[in-house]
Enzyme design. Sequence first.
Site, PDB file in Angstrom:
ATOM      1  N   ASP A 105      21.101 -68.182  -5.881  1.00 24.54           N
ATOM      2  CA  ASP A 105      21.864 -66.714  -5.262  1.00 24.54           C
ATOM      3  C   ASP A 105      23.415 -67.355  -5.135  1.00 24.54           C
ATOM      4  OD1 ASP A 105      21.917 -64.289  -4.629  1.00 24.54           O
ATOM      5  OD2 ASP A 105      21.924 -64.705  -2.636  1.00 24.54           O
ATOM      6  N   ASP A 151      20.666 -49.013 -14.023  1.00 24.57           N
ATOM      7  CA  ASP A 151      21.346 -47.792 -13.741  1.00 24.57           C
ATOM      8  C   ASP A 151      22.656 -47.830 -13.696  1.00 24.57           C
ATOM      9  OD1 ASP A 151      21.917 -45.382 -12.305  1.00 24.57           O
ATOM     10  OD2 ASP A 151      20.429 -45.945 -10.758  1.00 24.57           O
ATOM     11  N   HIS A 211      30.332 -37.301 -10.459  1.00 28.71           N
ATOM     12  CA  HIS A 211      29.100 -37.597  -9.792  1.00 28.71           C
ATOM     13  C   HIS A 211      29.676 -38.821  -8.544  1.00 28.71           C
ATOM     14  CE1 HIS A 211      25.363 -38.806  -8.072  1.00 28.71           C
ATOM     15  NE2 HIS A 211      25.351 -40.127  -8.665  1.00 28.71           N
ATOM     16  N   TYR A 243      30.487 -55.111  -8.012  1.00 22.00           N
ATOM     17  CA  TYR A 243      29.395 -54.854  -7.428  1.00 22.00           C
ATOM     18  C   TYR A 243      29.485 -53.282  -6.780  1.00 22.00           C
ATOM     19  CZ  TYR A 243      31.204 -55.315  -2.507  1.00 22.00           C
ATOM     20  OH  TYR A 243      31.746 -55.313  -1.366  1.00 22.00           O
TER      21      TYR A 243
END
Length: 215
Positions: free
Chosen positions: A129, A56, A63, A140
């Site tokens: 992680d 995505d 937007h 991010y």
Amino acid sequence: MALGPACWAEARQRLQRLLGGAEGALRDNSQLQRSVLHPEAEVAMQLPAIIGDYTDFYASRQHATNVGALFRGPGNELQPNWLHLPVGYHGRASSIFASASSRDNTWVTRPIVQQAGEQAMFGLVLLNDWSARDIQAWEYVPLGPFNGKNWISPWVITLDALQPFLTPAPPQDPPMLPYLHDPQRLTYDVSLSVDILPKNGHTAARVTTSNLKHL
């Protein structure tokens, strides 16, 4: 779709030629027309590909600006990275169907509870992680890490193999909403440790110890 761009172009060009007015192979053959042309009301949409995941992207500046104004107020609409890289996050796709027509009942049912998960899982893997923080901190915002976190263990441990290590999970406070409540909350008593061996080094240093039972 699996054969690549050359085949895509060839198929498109052939269809355009056969369906065009200058080509007589299909235009002048009524028997062939009856075998290859079908009324739209008599055909059903199909799903021609297995779609396992998606990315995505935050693609529209308008937007991103409008959402940023809602979240952070005027003057702080766009994050610093927005004009420098494609901001996106990677996720899995679960409920994808061909568009429902008036003739069928293909509807996406939104799940309201998690149930029978063990019956659908082959096993578990360890997810490393340890993020590439210099990359993650930049990319991010605001959707989540994109390329900064992409590591996973190649070893799959089956749920049967983990059965002897089942243990009660820590209490949840505050309690979960009713649709998320699990009367048998279990996790696994598996000790974990991490050692780092520097390049060209001979002695590893232990940097952390933990246990899956804390999850």
